[in-house]
Write a protein that holds these residues in place. Structure first.
Motif, short mmCIF file in Angstrom:
data_model
loop_
_atom_site.label_atom_id
_atom_site.label_comp_id
_atom_site.label_asym_id
_atom_site.label_seq_id
_atom_site.Cartn_x
_atom_site.Cartn_y
_atom_site.Cartn_z
N ILE A 119 6.79 10.24 5.84
CA ILE A 119 5.72 10.24 6.85
C ILE A 119 6.23 9.58 8.13
O ILE A 119 6.02 10.08 9.23
CB ILE A 119 4.46 9.51 6.32
N TRP A 120 6.93 8.45 7.96
CA TRP A 120 7.44 7.72 9.12
C TRP A 120 8.41 8.58 9.93
O TRP A 120 8.36 8.62 11.15
CB TRP A 120 8.13 6.44 8.63
N LEU A 121 9.27 9.32 9.20
CA LEU A 121 10.28 10.11 9.90
C LEU A 121 9.73 11.43 10.43
O LEU A 121 9.91 11.78 11.59
CB LEU A 121 11.45 10.42 8.95
N ILE B 397 -3.01 8.55 4.51
CA ILE B 397 -3.81 8.94 5.69
C ILE B 397 -4.93 7.93 5.91
O ILE B 397 -5.19 7.51 7.04
CB ILE B 397 -4.39 10.36 5.50
N GLY B 398 -5.56 7.51 4.82
CA GLY B 398 -6.65 6.53 4.92
C GLY B 398 -6.16 5.24 5.55
O GLY B 398 -6.80 4.67 6.43
N ALA B 399 -4.97 4.76 5.08
CA ALA B 399 -4.42 3.51 5.61
C ALA B 399 -4.07 3.68 7.09
O ALA B 399 -4.40 2.83 7.92
CB ALA B 399 -3.17 3.12 4.82
N TYR B 400 -3.46 4.80 7.43
CA TYR B 400 -3.03 5.02 8.81
C TYR B 400 -4.23 5.19 9.75
O TYR B 400 -4.27 4.60 10.83
CB TYR B 400 -2.12 6.27 8.87
N SER B 401 -5.22 5.96 9.31
CA SER B 401 -6.31 6.29 10.24
C SER B 401 -7.26 5.12 10.47
O SER B 401 -8.10 5.19 11.37
CB SER B 401 -7.08 7.53 9.76
N ASP B 408 0.38 -0.02 9.12
CA ASP B 408 -0.62 -0.10 8.05
C ASP B 408 -0.07 0.54 6.77
O ASP B 408 -0.46 0.15 5.66
CB ASP B 408 -1.92 0.59 8.46
N ILE B 409 0.82 1.53 6.92
CA ILE B 409 1.41 2.15 5.73
C ILE B 409 2.39 1.17 5.07
O ILE B 409 2.49 1.11 3.85
CB ILE B 409 2.09 3.51 6.09
#
Lengths: 182, 500
Positions: A119-121, B397-401, B408-409
């Motif tokens: 995801i980060w990349l 997605i929940g953590a990021y949003s 947050d991830i």
């Protein structure tokens, strides 16, 4: 060499003790208002951890495998074993498949870490189908048709719900930032 | 009261139904709670007439707890902090193949809690002012501390490890800037930590990701046993369970009302306080946390009853009891209505309409969720390779949003590791999380108490009653354990002397 569980339990609580001790020492340098509650909570917590270190330490000295308590994961295993015995005939094949398709704690953590790294990349919309496909193939040995349906379906569902319905901007990753046309 | 009904036109009913559906769907996604749902649909509300806009907002708020029950119980994923206690007993029931029963009990109790909230809202408006004003920071501080300690003393958990878990959670809550002095605590100079550790990634890491790691290690499906009953029978059993444990429903609803009524105590605190209270007094307390249906009932009855309670200060005094009530006040003002004493005189028809909407939304949401539960429950019998990717992705997605921040991830990963270790070595994740959620509130109320009353805050009558009750409740098991040790020692000495 495999480290016994009771030693790991002792190491874990000792590490907790070190962290809380550091937090208490650090709190001494805060202003009076800012340090009061951390000290009021931190010192008793540290005392409790020391008691637990001694409790677990006694177990280590005696090499007592019961120290550290039976973990929830082990309880899960016992529950599953008991349930399996009762349902042995009905679930024999399923059990074989389940046992075959499981991994160690490090393996499981590695999968979670790999998703975060992807995801980060590459951002969410690329990471979702790539991770789904890799996990389903390597961990679950699923058929390619099932994998394709899940990988594409999950990515489309996420895009539709978050971007089209909720108008939330999904993270585009380092590559996405570098290549905005992606 | 009937004048409120006359405001419910077909358009109002339609938007209320839409609010129920939207609220339920949004809160099912981890990390997106009722407040998020309200915030993103607020611009829509501004375009509606007052009655329709209020109906929509209230319907979204009223059902935020209901949708949470499904994911908390079936997948161990609380959509927000106010759904955490539902996982304590609901998720173990799902693992036993009783997920639909647990969801049905949770939904029924939350609907009944919501109805109780609506009725009390209708009855209590004229009388609550003196009660609310008597509960001040010292009382809140005493209440929170009591809830924390009692939670650690629930039977079935190693008390020392439970207390350590609570202490660790509290210490974690102190990370960030201390607001009254601006002191940076444990931030390592990182701007990200100034606001403290974000709640959503912590709870998703501790629960959802940890459970997925367990599932990967174990293999198979979430439900480890084949259900003994069909879906319809499980639904019926769950509904019956709620009525069988009517005392827990009433106790928990009352706690929810009180928590909603008290401004600033928050949704999650209410659920923990209610759960603790029922767990302490239940005959089945030894099974709490291991899949006890009464625990599910207790955790869920509070989720919707608090809305009735929270609306009392919101409507009567214009004081929001929670973040979602603050958004509702903003919506009211945008629609040309001023919450406060005038609401009870000039706009009493709107107040009665609100009561009716709460009743309608709770019943409709429970029916809607019951309808989709058997389908959702099938997911729990899917093998790990099919269930892990979508749930892990939903968590990320929940953590990021929550804050649109990639860090947050990282927090989610750290707390997934902490969750695995706590679970592995028999420490309590729920109590750790309770400490983390309540820590800031505890400190805030402590500092306010000291500033307002000095050390005398401890001698306020309600504080003394609360702490007195705490001492009695804690001393009971301690004295009992000491007695058992002395008796055992006497017996072994007796045995020794007999052998000699």
């Amino acid at each position: 060499m495999r480290i016994p569980r009771y030693v790991l339990a002792w190491l874990f609580v000792t590490a907790l003790g070190v962290i809380v001790a550091w937090m208490v020492l650090e709190a001494l340098g805060f202003s009076e208002t800012a340090r009061t509650v951390p000290l009021v909570i931190g010192i008793p917590t540290l005392v409790l951890i020391v008691i637990q270190i001694i409790r677990d330490g006694i177990g280590v000295v005696r090499s007592d495998p019961t120290v550290g308590a039976v973990s929830e994961i082990e309880q899960d295993r016992y529950a599953r074993a008991a349930a399996d015995q009762r349902e042995a005939a009905a679930t024999a094949v399923a059990r074989e498949v389940a046992a075959d398709r499981s991994t160690s704690m490090l393996g499981a953590m590695a999968w979670v870490g790999a998703l975060a790294l992807l995801i980060w990349l590459a951002g969410l919309l690329i990471a979702i189908p790539v991770f789904t496909a890799a996990f389903m193939k390597i961990f679950g040995r699923e058929r390619w048709t099932t994998i394709a349906a899940f990988a594409v379906g999950t990515a489309v569902a996420v895009y539709a719900f978050f971007t089209l319905v909720l108008d939330v901007r999904l993270y585009s990753g380092l590559f996405g930032d570098a290549m905005p046309w992606l | 009261m009937l004048e409120g009904l006359s405001l419910i036109t077909s358009e109002v009913a339609l938007y209320a139904a839409l609010g129920v559906v939207v609220g339920t769907v949004v809160v099912i996604v981890p990390g997106l709670g009722g407040t998020f749902a309200l915030a993103i649909f607020l611009p829509l509300v501004f375009r509606l007439d007052p009655a329709t806009g209020i109906a929509f907002m209230l319907a979204v708020t009223a059902v935020s707890g209901t949708g949470n029950t499904i994911t908390s119980v079936l997948f161990g994923i609380p959509g927000s902090a106010s759904g955490v206690a539902s996982t304590f007993d609901g998720y173990p029931m799902t693992q036993r193949g009783e997920g639909i029963r647990a969801v049905a009990a949770g939904l029924t109790s939350s609907a009944i809690g919501g109805l109780i909230g609506a009725i009390v809202l209708a009855l209590a408006l004229p009388f609550v002012r003196p009660i609310v004003l008597n509960f001040r920071p010292p009382e809140f501080f005493a209440l929170i501390l009591t809830a924390m300690v009692l939670m650690s003393f629930i039977a079935g958990i190693d008390k020392l490890k439970a207390l350590i878990s609570g202490g660790l959670g509290l210490m974690l809550s102190f990370v960030g800037m201390e607001r009254s002095t601006g002191t940076q605590r444990y931030t390592f100079g990182e701007l990200y930590l100034w606001e403290g550790v974000a709640l959503v990634p912590v709870l998703l890491g501790l629960y959802a990701v940890t459970e997925m790691i367990s599932l990967m290690r174990r293999g198979g499906a979430i439900a480890q046993r084949v259900p003994q009953q069909g879906p319809l029978l499980q639904l019926a059993t769950g509904i019956r369970d709620t009525f069988r444990h009517w005392k827990a429903v009433l106790q928990s609803s009352a706690a929810g009302l009180w928590v909603g009524l008290a401004p600033g105590l928050g949704d999650s605190a209410g659920q923990f306080i209610a759960y603790t209270q029922v767990a302490r007094t239940s005959k089945n307390r030894a099974n709490f946390g291991k899949g006890e249906i009464e625990g599910v009932v207790a955790a869920d009855a509070v989720t919707n009853s608090k809305d009735g309670g929270a609306l009392i200060p919101t409507l009567a005094f214009g004081i929001p009891g929670s973040s979602s009530m603050a958004i509702i006040i903003a919506g009211f003002i945008a629609l040309g209505l001023q919450p406060g004493p005038t609401m009870l005189t000039e706009n009493i028809d709107i107040v009665w309409m609100i009561v009716w909407i709460l009743v309608f939304a709770n019943l409709f949401a429970a029916a809607l969720c019951m309808g989709i539960t058997p389908l959702m429950a099938k997911v729990t019998s899917l093998r790990a390779s099919l269930i892990v990717p979508p749930i892990l992705i939903a968590c990320m997605i929940g953590a990021y949003s929550a804050n649109n921040n990639i860090l947050d991830i990282v927090v989610l990963l750290v707390f997934a590791l902490i969750g695995v270790l706590l679970k592995e070595f028999g420490y309590s994740r729920p109590i750790f999380l309770i400490g983390f959620v309540l820590g800031a509130l505890l400190e805030h109320n402590y500092l306010l108490s000291v500033n307002l009353f000095g050390a005398d805050f401890l001698t306020r009558p309600i504080v003394m009653v609360i702490f007195g009750a705490l001492i009695l409740l804690v001393a009971g098991p301690v004295v009992g354990a000491a007695r058992r040790v002395i008796t055992r020692r006497d017996r072994s000495e007796q045995d020794l002397s007999d052998r000699r």
